[in-house]
Write a protein that holds these residues in place. Structure first.
Motif, PDB file in Angstrom:
ATOM      1  N   GLU A 356       0.839  -1.206   0.000  1.00 44.32           N
ATOM      2  CA  GLU A 356       0.000   0.000   0.000  1.00 44.32           C
ATOM      3  C   GLU A 356       0.872   1.254   0.000  1.00 44.32           C
ATOM      4  OE1 GLU A 356      -3.032  -0.264  -0.685  1.00 44.32           O
ATOM      5  OE2 GLU A 356      -3.650   1.811  -0.417  1.00 44.32           O
ATOM      6  N   ALA A 357       1.955   1.221   0.783  1.00 46.51           N
ATOM      7  CA  ALA A 357       2.869   2.377   0.804  1.00 46.51           C
ATOM      8  C   ALA A 357       3.528   2.537  -0.566  1.00 46.51           C
ATOM      9  CB  ALA A 357       3.917   2.195   1.897  1.00 46.51           C
ATOM     10  N   ARG A 359       2.352   1.742  -3.402  1.00 48.07           N
ATOM     11  CA  ARG A 359       1.356   2.250  -4.350  1.00 48.07           C
ATOM     12  C   ARG A 359       1.339   3.791  -4.332  1.00 48.07           C
ATOM     13  NH1 ARG A 359      -4.436   2.159  -5.029  1.00 48.07           N
ATOM     14  NH2 ARG A 359      -4.830   2.448  -2.827  1.00 48.07           N
ATOM     15  N   ILE A 360       1.560   4.353  -3.133  1.00 48.76           N
ATOM     16  CA  ILE A 360       1.582   5.816  -3.012  1.00 48.76           C
ATOM     17  C   ILE A 360       2.899   6.374  -3.567  1.00 48.76           C
ATOM     18  CG2 ILE A 360       1.449   7.752  -1.341  1.00 48.76           C
ATOM     19  CD1 ILE A 360      -1.126   5.996  -1.518  1.00 48.76           C
ATOM     20  N   ALA A 448       0.592   4.168   4.519  1.00 47.82           N
ATOM     21  CA  ALA A 448       0.295   4.983   3.339  1.00 47.82           C
ATOM     22  C   ALA A 448       0.446   6.470   3.677  1.00 47.82           C
ATOM     23  CB  ALA A 448      -1.119   4.685   2.845  1.00 47.82           C
ATOM     24  N   VAL A 462      -3.164  11.490   2.619  1.00 45.67           N
ATOM     25  CA  VAL A 462      -2.811  10.501   1.599  1.00 45.67           C
ATOM     26  C   VAL A 462      -3.850  10.455   0.491  1.00 45.67           C
ATOM     27  CG1 VAL A 462      -3.915   8.562   2.824  1.00 45.67           C
ATOM     28  CG2 VAL A 462      -2.045   8.112   1.255  1.00 45.67           C
TER      29      VAL A 462
END
Ligand code: SF4
Length: 472
Positions: A356-357, A359-360, A448, A462
């Motif tokens: 998830e991190a 993806r950012i 995230a 975010v």
């Protein structure tokens, strides 16, 4: 009248009621690490005792491990001594050790579930506060002190005070950009850091039912930060699917029999709770702590409280926290400058957290004034993340990609804050000095949100970095 999972598991593990009113409880699984075990093993040695159930005891190294690939002996002599003591103790007492040479090494609360050691219906103890993590599987799991580590090593039993159960139901559905970390920070803010004293928290409701096991672990992990002795989620299809095929989980027909039994342990529909609380998950936004306890948090669009916002009795704690953090009363939390970004820990160092991190972060660069660390919770997480190419995503963005360990969650290894540095952290504690520097500052948030803060160089929402279709 039905029973809660806690009551069922407690009764099944009760050896006897003690005259003190406590219960002598059999511990199904004892997890050991290098920091809280050396004295416990020494006490056993002094008394000429053996480990009662070495096959129910597993050790790993996590807290003191340098994550920059430092070879043995470690530069830090104290760390080297702890490491050598654990190796010697495990050899001498016949306890399996997932040491640095093992592909299964990692943070104790990451590897237990990963290996299938953690199973529903178990009682689990470990000399570490965040043992509550394992409750995600429908286990009754709690952290213990060094003298209790000795007791469990010698007898596989603990003297435990009875616990009440509070059902914490999270209704609705979480919006994009809102995660399990935000839910637990909101729970702690609502119920207080001491609100769970004497309780186990049973997390329930549609949001929890839809959560993955990784998310449930994040939720249960921080139960202790809300004062609860344990936190758990009733076992269901998600739990069973996670455990199937894990190394220490039952196999074949035995797995199906175990799964049926695990499901039977869930709290009965007519179970009676000592307390019930509901929180609307749909109303939650990304959370950030502004103070020096995990209960001092605000949504990212909110403001740091003013003295007039809190009860008279809380004003001096508020003033103390704000002075330490260097934040102005009434100021927006978004825009707070960040020096360090840490993604890792037993709260949020699992593969889904890193995904998830990433993806950012993908295709972006972290701010030039930010030092960014990504520290997988275990070697298996690291390996899987590298198979996904996440290490390249993080490195391309300017993060350091580290070896598995507790790292900057606490300062028992070389990963530390310097001076007044302010760290956006996916860990679980923002106490004064927690990350190494006596004046260092920690803002807890989801991985995230840490990624977003690293990119912006300051606390930021975010949701502004999510693809437009998702954020709307
Ligand atoms: S990651 Fe942090 S909270 Fe978790 S076991 Fe390590 S030091 Fe404790």
């Amino acid at each position: 009248m039905g029973s809660t999972l806690l009551e069922k598991v407690w009764d099944l593990h009760t050896v006897r009621r003690l005259p003190t009113g406590q219960t002598q409880l059999l511990v199904g699984l004892h997890l050991v690490h290098e920091v809280t075990s050396p004295q416990a093993f020494d006490m056993l040695r002094l008394r000429g005792q053996a480990v009662a159930f070495p096959d129910r005891t597993f050790a790993t190294v996590d807290h003191i491990v340098p994550t920059d690939g430092q070879p043995r002996p470690f530069a830090d002599q104290m760390a080297e001594q702890m490491m050598a003591a654990l190796e010697r103790n495990c050899r001498e007492f016949g306890v399996p050790l997932f040491g640095l040479d093992s592909d299964d090494q990692g943070i104790v609360h990451v590897i237990g579930p990963e290996l299938g050691l953690t199973q529903p219906g178990m009682t689990i103890a470990c000399g570490d506060s965040h043992t509550s993590t394992h409750g995600a599987f429908g286990a009754v799991a709690f952290g213990i002190g060094t003298s209790q580590v000795r007791d469990v090593l010698a007898s596989q039993c603990l003297a435990m005070d009875p616990l009440k159960v509070r059902r914490v139901a999270i209704g609705g559905a979480l919006a994009p950009g809102v995660y399990a970390k935000d839910v637990i920070l909101a729970v702690i803010r609502a119920l207080g850091v001491q609100g769970g004293a004497g309780f186990a928290y049973e997390y329930a409701g549609p949001v929890v039912e839809r959560m993955t096991m990784d998310e449930r672990m994040t939720l249960c992990n921080m139960s202790i930060e809300g004062g609860a002795r344990a936190g758990y989620v009733n076992p269901d299809d998600t739990t069973v699917a996670y455990l199937r095929g894990r190394r220490f989980a039952p196999a074949g027909d035995a797995f199906d029999r175990a799964a049926a039994w695990w499901r039977s342990l869930a709290s009965d529909p007519d179970a009676v709770y000592h307390d019930e609380v509901s929180i609307d998950g749909a109303a939650l936004g990304p959370m950030v702590t502004w103070g020096t306890s995990p209960g001092q948090s605000v949504e990212v669009g909110g403001r740091v409280p003013r003295p007039s916002d809190v009860a008279e009795a809380e004003r001096s704690a508020l003033a103390d926290a704000l002075a330490y953090m260097g934040l102005q009363p009434g100021s927006p939390i978004a825009g707070t400058k960040v020096d360090v970004a840490f993604i890792g820990s037993c709260t949020n160092g699992r593969l889904s957290d890193l995904r998830e991190a990433a993806r950012i972060v993908r295709g972006r660069r972290i701010s030039t004034h930010v030092r960014g660390l990504v520290v997988p919770g275990s070697k298996r997480v690291r390996e899987a993340a590298e198979r996904d190419g996440l290490h390249e995503v993080f490195r391309d963005a300017g993060f350091e990609w580290r070896e598995a360990g507790c790292s900057m969650c606490l300062a028992m290894n070389p990963d530390r804050l310097e001076g007044r540095e302010l760290c956006a952290s996916s860990s679980n504690r923002n106490f004064k000095g927690r990350q190494g520097s006596p004046t260092g500052r920690t803002l807890l948030m989801s991985p995230a949100m840490v990624a977003a803060a690293a990119i912006a160089g300051e606390v930021t929402d975010v949701r502004s970095l999510l693809p437009a279709a998702e954020a709307s």
